[in-house]
Structures are given as C-alpha cells and as structure tokens.
Design a protein around this motif. Structure first.
Motif, PDB file in Angstrom:
ATOM      1  N   GLY A   1       0.765  -1.242   0.000  1.00 37.07           N
ATOM      2  CA  GLY A   1       0.000   0.000   0.000  1.00 37.07           C
ATOM      3  C   GLY A   1       0.789   1.282   0.000  1.00 37.07           C
ATOM      4  O   GLY A   1       0.229   2.350   0.298  1.00 37.07           O
ATOM      5  N   VAL A   2       2.093   1.222  -0.357  1.00 43.69           N
ATOM      6  CA  VAL A   2       2.878   2.452  -0.304  1.00 43.69           C
ATOM      7  C   VAL A   2       3.715   2.664  -1.563  1.00 43.69           C
ATOM      8  O   VAL A   2       4.105   1.711  -2.256  1.00 43.69           O
ATOM      9  CB  VAL A   2       3.831   2.489   0.914  1.00 43.69           C
ATOM     10  CG1 VAL A   2       3.042   2.610   2.196  1.00 43.69           C
ATOM     11  CG2 VAL A   2       4.746   1.293   0.942  1.00 43.69           C
ATOM     12  N   ILE A   3       3.958   3.919  -1.821  1.00 47.34           N
ATOM     13  CA  ILE A   3       4.897   4.352  -2.855  1.00 47.34           C
ATOM     14  C   ILE A   3       5.657   5.526  -2.245  1.00 47.34           C
ATOM     15  O   ILE A   3       5.123   6.234  -1.378  1.00 47.34           O
ATOM     16  CB  ILE A   3       4.154   4.766  -4.151  1.00 47.34           C
ATOM     17  CG1 ILE A   3       5.141   5.073  -5.291  1.00 47.34           C
ATOM     18  CG2 ILE A   3       3.227   5.958  -3.910  1.00 47.34           C
ATOM     19  CD1 ILE A   3       4.443   5.229  -6.656  1.00 47.34           C
ATOM     20  N   GLY A   4       6.919   5.701  -2.635  1.00 53.75           N
ATOM     21  CA  GLY A   4       7.647   6.797  -2.024  1.00 53.75           C
ATOM     22  C   GLY A   4       9.108   6.824  -2.373  1.00 53.75           C
ATOM     23  O   GLY A   4       9.560   6.137  -3.302  1.00 53.75           O
ATOM     24  N   TYR A   5       9.841   7.606  -1.618  1.00 50.69           N
ATOM     25  CA  TYR A   5      11.267   7.761  -1.920  1.00 50.69           C
ATOM     26  C   TYR A   5      12.036   8.155  -0.667  1.00 50.69           C
ATOM     27  O   TYR A   5      11.472   8.667   0.300  1.00 50.69           O
ATOM     28  CB  TYR A   5      11.481   8.815  -3.013  1.00 50.69           C
ATOM     29  CG  TYR A   5      11.083  10.218  -2.650  1.00 50.69           C
ATOM     30  CD1 TYR A   5      12.015  11.129  -2.140  1.00 50.69           C
ATOM     31  CD2 TYR A   5       9.761  10.657  -2.833  1.00 50.69           C
ATOM     32  CE1 TYR A   5      11.650  12.428  -1.827  1.00 50.69           C
ATOM     33  CE2 TYR A   5       9.389  11.958  -2.519  1.00 50.69           C
ATOM     34  CZ  TYR A   5      10.335  12.837  -2.014  1.00 50.69           C
ATOM     35  OH  TYR A   5       9.967  14.126  -1.695  1.00 50.69           O
ATOM     36  N   LYS A   6      13.340   7.875  -0.708  1.00 49.49           N
ATOM     37  CA  LYS A   6      14.265   8.407   0.286  1.00 49.49           C
ATOM     38  C   LYS A   6      15.171   9.397  -0.410  1.00 49.49           C
ATOM     39  O   LYS A   6      15.740   9.086  -1.469  1.00 49.49           O
ATOM     40  CB  LYS A   6      15.102   7.310   0.936  1.00 49.49           C
ATOM     41  CG  LYS A   6      16.094   7.874   1.970  1.00 49.49           C
ATOM     42  CD  LYS A   6      16.765   6.797   2.792  1.00 49.49           C
ATOM     43  CE  LYS A   6      17.882   6.109   2.069  1.00 49.49           C
ATOM     44  NZ  LYS A   6      18.618   5.161   2.934  1.00 49.49           N
ATOM     45  N   ALA A   7      15.297  10.579   0.148  1.00 45.37           N
ATOM     46  CA  ALA A   7      16.227  11.582  -0.355  1.00 45.37           C
ATOM     47  C   ALA A   7      17.214  11.924   0.744  1.00 45.37           C
ATOM     48  O   ALA A   7      16.833  12.051   1.911  1.00 45.37           O
ATOM     49  CB  ALA A   7      15.470  12.842  -0.796  1.00 45.37           C
ATOM     50  N   TYR A   8      18.469  12.029   0.360  1.00 45.28           N
ATOM     51  CA  TYR A   8      19.465  12.437   1.357  1.00 45.28           C
ATOM     52  C   TYR A   8      20.554  13.253   0.702  1.00 45.28           C
ATOM     53  O   TYR A   8      20.849  13.106  -0.483  1.00 45.28           O
ATOM     54  CB  TYR A   8      20.044  11.247   2.114  1.00 45.28           C
ATOM     55  CG  TYR A   8      20.834  10.228   1.313  1.00 45.28           C
ATOM     56  CD1 TYR A   8      22.231  10.237   1.324  1.00 45.28           C
ATOM     57  CD2 TYR A   8      20.185   9.238   0.584  1.00 45.28           C
ATOM     58  CE1 TYR A   8      22.951   9.290   0.619  1.00 45.28           C
ATOM     59  CE2 TYR A   8      20.903   8.287  -0.117  1.00 45.28           C
ATOM     60  CZ  TYR A   8      22.283   8.308  -0.105  1.00 45.28           C
ATOM     61  OH  TYR A   8      23.005   7.362  -0.806  1.00 45.28           O
TER      62      TYR A   8
END
Length: 318
Positions: A61-68
């Motif tokens: 149930g998720v979509i997304g990203y990690k930004a660093y």
C-alpha cells in the motif's frame, strides 16, 4: 493526516527484528513482481550531493522515496511515504537511524538465507555507524557466539565492541589483524569505505558466507577479484542496482570474468525460484547496495508503530 517522525521517534520505535521482517518482505515482493525499485540517482554540486532512491510496494500500500544529502558537514536523510491508492502523503520520516538499521537488516536477511545454519563465528570489517547495524542484524539473524571486529580506527574499536556486546548479548571482540578476522569465521561482513581489498582471498574458509555492504561505486572495493571468484553463489539485492554501483563486481564485469546472468537477486532465493546454499562447503556472497523498497518497508512499519503509540507530529496538509 500525515505524520512527521523525528530521529528520536524512530529510535524509540524501530527494532532490528522489525527491520529484518520488513526487508525480507520487500525482497519477497520484488521477486513476486509486486514491487518497483528505481536505482539511486544523484545530483552533484561541488559542496553537496543529493541522492534519491524511489520505489513502490503496491501489495503493502505504499509508494515513495528516500532523499538524502551528503556534505562535509554531514548527511541528512528523509523518507517520504505516500498511499499507493490515493497518492496522499502518509509520512515524512527522518531516516539516518532507520537507514543504518535497514542496511544492517539486509545483511541479516542474506545471512539467514545463505550462511550455514550452524554459523557461530563472524568476522566484521568496520566499527563505524553502519557497522553497528550490521553487527546487530547478524546477531539477531544467526545463533552467533562470537564476532571479531577489525578496524583501522583502533581508538574507537574497544568502545564499539563493548557497546555491541552489551546490545546483542554476543561476545563482540577486537581482532588484531585482517587475517585473524577472516580465518576461522563462518560469516564475513565488510562495512567500510575502503578503496582497496580488505583481505586475502586465500583466508576465506570453505563454507563461509560474505556480506559486502560498503562498496557502492567503482572507486570503492572491499573484495579482491580473487575473493569474488572464490564464491560459488553471488547474490545481489537487485541486478540493475548492482550493475550500476557494485564496486566489488564492476571490475570483473568489465573484464568479462563475471556476467550479469550469474548474479542472483536475494528475493529469488527467498521465494525459492533460485537455489541458495546447496552444500556446507560452498562460499556464498551477498553484495548489498541498498534499495528504496527496503526503506519503504521499514518506514511503513515504523509509521504503524508510531500511530499505535501516539508518537509523531501531524503535518498540516491533505
């Protein structure tokens, strides 16, 4: 309403066992065609680099990203979680601690599936931030009795071993040399920023499993070509990511001494599509580069724990 979770929130909620389950679920979903993972993209300035990993776990149930960002002043990590069905923001989560535990958990999952079940002695290179997650994860994944740790930063090694012994309940001890770290070890972990191989391939014991977690570019190399060639099975988190970033593998791939078709994704082993270890004498390798879906799976579980505990700050947006 979406939540913001701080580093302290994450530290209060996230356990190694939670991360192991989450990371394994992400690899299982990927192998089952229920995940999308896009290899890391980078935007570089002279002072600062922005790194973005993005993906989706629709079955979860998720979509997304990690930004660093990485800068001489430090690194800063944020995971953004969105609802896969509606696209609405679910959470923004500070992710330095989360990433450390997640990275270690990937090695823990690989060890659980590829190391000998009776593995009792591990040798680890590195005593920094990421090495902490690595040691905690392998101690949770296997019935280890002893972990030998070798680091160039000898002044920090004693304190690291003391803390890890207290945290894991396993005897974590300083090693005096690279050779001592490898010889007699059922499991080897490399969690460094080394540019040159850390040990001689001849030191690897038959039946050992190697988790290589530090080399994510061509300028970094923890394993020699000879060490990689001693491995009977080479697993990666995702083939596209390994082909772009695995500094231990790229020299052999470029010389034609290793071919992409020889790389096996960890998820393929987990779902039974590809055999893992098939004998006690085999030497196995897991090259860990890091994947967005690992972060998303861990972040989703942290969010659920936060909602159950009443932690986090509401983000005033729909």
């Amino acid at each position: 309403m979406a939540l913001f979770l701080s580093e302290n929130d994450v530290k209060n909620l996230l356990t190694v066992e939670m991360a192991l389950e989450a990371v394994e679920s992400a690899h299982r979903d990927l192998a089952s065609g229920q995940a999308i993972d896009t290899p890391r993209a980078r935007s570089r300035l002279p002072q600062t680099v922005l790194h973005i990993l993005q993906g989706a776990l629709p079955a979860q149930g998720v979509i997304g990203y990690k930004a660093y960002t990485s800068n001489k002043s430090g690194n800063r990590f944020l995971v953004h979680l969105f609802d896969a069905a509606t696209g609405r923001l679910k959470a923004v989560i500070e992710a330095d601690y989360l990433g450390m535990i997640r990275t270690g958990a990937a090695s823990g999952v690989a060890a659980r599936w590829l190391a000998r079940p009776d593995a009792s002695v591990a040798g680890v290179f590195g005593a920094g931030w990421q090495a902490e997650g690595h040691v905690r994860a392998i101690c949770a994944a296997l019935p280890l009795e002893r972990v030998k740790v070798f680091s160039r930063k000898a002044d920090k090694l004693q304190d690291f071993c003391r803390r890890m012994s207290e945290t894991t309940g396993v005897a974590v001890e300083p090693a005096e040399s690279a050779e001592e770290t490898v010889r007699g070890s059922d499991l080897i972990g490399t969690v460094t920023t080394a540019a040159l191989p850390l040990f001689d391939a001849a030191w690897l014991e038959p039946g050992a499993h190697v988790n290589a977690a530090g080399s994510n570019s061509l300028i970094r190399q923890e394993l020699s070509e000879a060490a990689v060639r001693r491995c009977d099975l080479i697993t990666v988190d995702a083939v596209p990511t390994a082909l772009a970033e695995a500094g231990d593998l790229l020299p052999l791939l470029e010389k034609g001494r290793l071919h992409a078709r020889q790389l096996v994704e960890l998820g393929e082993v987990i779902v039974g599509r590809h055999a893992g270890r098939t004998s006690v004498e085999q030497i196995t390798l897991f090259e860990s580069q890091g994947m967005a879906i690992q972060d998303l799976a861990v972040a989703l579980r942290v969010l659920a724990a936060a909602e159950a505990s009443g932690l986090g700050q509401p983000i005033p947006m729909e």
